[in-house]
Write a protein that holds these residues in place. Structure first.
Motif, short mmCIF file in Angstrom:
data_model
loop_
_atom_site.label_atom_id
_atom_site.label_comp_id
_atom_site.label_asym_id
_atom_site.label_seq_id
_atom_site.Cartn_x
_atom_site.Cartn_y
_atom_site.Cartn_z
N LEU A 40 0.45 -1.49 -0.28
CA LEU A 40 0.13 0.07 0.23
C LEU A 40 0.74 0.91 0.05
O LEU A 40 0.67 2.52 -0.69
CB LEU A 40 -1.25 0.09 1.26
N PHE A 41 2.17 1.33 0.70
CA PHE A 41 2.96 2.21 0.52
C PHE A 41 4.23 2.52 -0.64
O PHE A 41 4.12 3.51 -1.02
CB PHE A 41 3.59 1.98 1.59
N ILE A 42 3.94 1.85 -1.04
CA ILE A 42 4.04 1.87 -2.86
C ILE A 42 2.90 1.92 -4.21
O ILE A 42 3.27 3.04 -5.07
CB ILE A 42 4.75 0.25 -2.91
N TYR A 43 2.00 0.68 -3.73
CA TYR A 43 0.43 1.15 -4.90
C TYR A 43 -0.54 1.83 -4.50
O TYR A 43 -1.33 2.26 -4.76
CB TYR A 43 0.65 0.20 -5.86
N GLY A 44 -0.40 2.36 -3.07
CA GLY A 44 -1.86 2.98 -2.63
C GLY A 44 -1.79 4.55 -3.59
O GLY A 44 -1.28 4.82 -4.18
N THR A 45 -2.91 4.87 -2.58
CA THR A 45 -3.99 5.86 -3.83
C THR A 45 -2.94 7.34 -3.31
O THR A 45 -2.33 8.45 -3.86
CB THR A 45 -5.32 5.97 -2.90
N THR A 46 -2.21 6.66 -1.99
CA THR A 46 -1.09 8.13 -1.61
C THR A 46 0.86 7.46 -1.85
O THR A 46 1.46 7.72 -0.82
CB THR A 46 -1.03 8.06 -0.56
N GLY A 47 0.86 6.42 -2.73
CA GLY A 47 2.48 5.82 -2.19
C GLY A 47 3.62 6.18 -3.50
O GLY A 47 3.14 7.35 -3.67
N ILE A 48 4.23 5.63 -3.13
CA ILE A 48 5.33 6.03 -3.72
C ILE A 48 5.48 6.22 -5.44
O ILE A 48 5.86 6.56 -6.10
CB ILE A 48 6.45 5.35 -3.88
N VAL A 49 4.53 5.34 -5.92
CA VAL A 49 4.22 5.11 -7.02
C VAL A 49 3.51 6.43 -8.00
O VAL A 49 4.04 7.02 -9.15
CB VAL A 49 3.75 3.84 -8.14
N GLY A 50 2.11 6.68 -7.71
CA GLY A 50 1.59 7.32 -7.31
C GLY A 50 -0.15 7.35 -6.81
O GLY A 50 -0.44 5.26 -6.49
N SER A 51 -0.72 8.40 -7.11
CA SER A 51 -1.89 8.26 -6.31
C SER A 51 -2.95 7.25 -7.75
O SER A 51 -3.71 7.90 -8.12
CB SER A 51 -2.45 9.17 -6.29
N PHE A 52 -3.30 6.17 -7.25
CA PHE A 52 -3.79 6.04 -9.09
C PHE A 52 -4.40 4.39 -7.59
O PHE A 52 -4.02 4.08 -7.10
CB PHE A 52 -3.67 5.38 -9.97
N GLN A 53 -5.93 4.16 -8.28
CA GLN A 53 -6.26 3.02 -7.08
C GLN A 53 -5.83 1.26 -7.68
O GLN A 53 -6.51 0.27 -8.71
CB GLN A 53 -7.31 2.95 -7.36
N PHE A 54 -4.76 1.07 -7.61
CA PHE A 54 -4.17 -0.23 -9.09
C PHE A 54 -4.51 -1.62 -7.78
O PHE A 54 -5.09 -2.70 -8.16
CB PHE A 54 -2.69 0.07 -8.58
N LEU A 55 -4.73 -1.38 -6.26
CA LEU A 55 -4.06 -2.24 -5.13
C LEU A 55 -5.79 -2.46 -4.97
O LEU A 55 -5.98 -3.88 -4.75
CB LEU A 55 -3.72 -2.12 -4.10
N THR A 56 -6.63 -1.54 -5.14
CA THR A 56 -8.24 -2.14 -5.31
C THR A 56 -8.99 -2.89 -6.68
O THR A 56 -9.86 -2.78 -6.36
CB THR A 56 -8.95 -1.13 -4.87
N THR A 57 -8.11 -3.26 -7.56
CA THR A 57 -8.49 -4.19 -8.37
C THR A 57 -8.11 -5.22 -8.37
O THR A 57 -7.59 -5.93 -7.52
CB THR A 57 -8.11 -3.75 -10.10
N PRO A 58 -8.46 -6.16 -9.14
CA PRO A 58 -8.07 -7.89 -8.98
C PRO A 58 -7.31 -7.85 -9.44
O PRO A 58 -6.23 -8.87 -8.47
CB PRO A 58 -8.94 -8.45 -10.09
N TRP A 59 -6.07 -7.06 -10.28
CA TRP A 59 -4.85 -7.12 -10.54
C TRP A 59 -3.78 -7.29 -9.60
O TRP A 59 -3.25 -7.41 -8.92
CB TRP A 59 -4.73 -6.42 -11.63
N GLY A 60 -4.08 -5.77 -8.88
CA GLY A 60 -3.56 -5.48 -7.77
C GLY A 60 -3.58 -6.76 -6.18
O GLY A 60 -2.65 -6.98 -5.52
N VAL A 61 -4.80 -7.17 -6.42
CA VAL A 61 -5.29 -8.82 -4.93
C VAL A 61 -3.77 -9.97 -5.93
O VAL A 61 -3.25 -10.58 -5.12
CB VAL A 61 -6.65 -9.41 -5.20
N LEU A 62 -4.01 -9.99 -6.99
CA LEU A 62 -3.08 -10.89 -7.83
C LEU A 62 -1.34 -10.94 -7.48
O LEU A 62 -0.79 -11.34 -7.32
CB LEU A 62 -3.19 -10.99 -9.36
N LEU A 63 -1.52 -9.51 -7.77
CA LEU A 63 0.18 -9.08 -7.08
C LEU A 63 0.47 -9.03 -5.77
O LEU A 63 1.83 -9.31 -5.45
CB LEU A 63 0.03 -7.39 -7.25
N ALA A 64 -0.67 -8.87 -5.05
CA ALA A 64 -0.10 -8.80 -3.68
C ALA A 64 -0.47 -10.33 -3.78
O ALA A 64 1.25 -10.78 -2.20
CB ALA A 64 -1.47 -8.00 -2.97
N GLU A 65 -0.79 -11.17 -3.95
CA GLU A 65 -0.81 -12.88 -3.62
C GLU A 65 0.64 -13.96 -3.59
O GLU A 65 1.16 -14.06 -3.33
CB GLU A 65 -1.82 -13.67 -4.07
#
Length: 260
Positions: free
Chosen positions: A112-137
């Motif tokens: 979340l600190f990297i891909y979250g809405t206020t993360g390092i990469v930028g403010s976009f809703q990546f982790l809240t998508t199925p692809w974000g869950v897949l990346l986390a798993e």
């Protein structure tokens, strides 16, 4: 024989008290609707709902995709650690053992600190998508594939690698014809473990905040806690258990026939 039965009673009693008894209560509740009596109506209601079918499909494809990603990434990383000499390879291998003890929500929180809405990469809703869950798993479960692979690679006869190299075989051919056959049992063990864990994963989906991603464990949570539909939650839980036990049984049959 009597002595053996005597020593077997304590573990059987513990297993029955802490696992079989709660499981029996869940099964009992799944056939007792709120209207009273014993009925299979909760199963009919759950199976007929669109939310259950969507959760089942999401659970299956996420688990299969995460397992495939973990197998591929874990195999490559284990190859690098085991056969590519670099400073700190031993420390990395030991860190994997420590990594296995981390809870899944901790890894998700780090993402979340990297891909979250206020993360390092930028403010976009990546982790809240199925692809974000897949990346986390994939991030969390890859070491569960690497650990048995590293153990298998440590027992590999290096003479085979040296002989293949002296005969002119290049690295891809050595991996394909020498290393991969030896690694198949470890890949099967790690992959089956990751598949079952992904089917039952709850913390990652919850902590990513992926509201549009509903898996079977999340459906159990929402039905029990949010909707107070305990028979429906128990039905989903029974289905989840049956899928996991069925996959384990299939793995045992296949591994036995393969001589693993």
């Amino acid at each position: 024989m009597t002595r053996r039965l005597f020593w077997a009673l304590p573990p059987v009693a513990v297993l029955g008290l802490f696992f079989l008894y709660p499981l029996a209560l869940v099964l009992q509740q799944s056939v007792h609707p709120d209207t009273g009596g014993t009925s299979l109506q909760p199963y009919a209601d759950v199976f007929a709902s669109e939310s259950f079918r969507t959760a089942l499909w999401t659970t299956v494809w996420l688990a299969l995709a995460a397992t495939a990603g973990c197998l591929l990434l874990g195999f490559v990383l284990a190859l690098v650690i085991a056969f590519v000499p670099f400073p700190g390879a031993g420390a990395v291998a030991r860190f994997i053992d420590v990594y296995l003890s981390f809870p899944s929500f901790l890894i998700t929180l780090a993402l979340l600190f990297i891909y979250g809405t206020t993360g390092i990469v930028g403010s976009f809703q990546f982790l809240t998508t199925p692809w974000g869950v897949l990346l986390a798993e994939v991030t969390y479960f890859t070491p569960f594939v690497m650990r048995p692979l590293l153990a298998a690679f440590s027992q590999l006869d290096t003479g085979q690698l040296e002989a293949a190299s002296s005969l002119g075989a290049r690295a891809p051919r050595i991996v394909r014809q020498v290393i991969l056959p030896e690694a198949l049992p470890a890949l099967a063990a790690g992959g089956s473990l990751v598949l079952v864990l992904c089917l039952n994963e709850f913390g990652i989906v919850l902590f990513t905040g992926a509201k549009g991603v509903t898996t079977l464990p999340m459906l159990v949570y929402s039905k029990a806690i949010l909707e107070s539909d305990y028979p429906g939650a128990c039905v989903v839980a029974v289905v989840n258990v049956l899928i996991s036990v069925g996959l384990y049984g299939l793995y045992r049959v296949v591994s036995r026939r393969a001589g693993a």
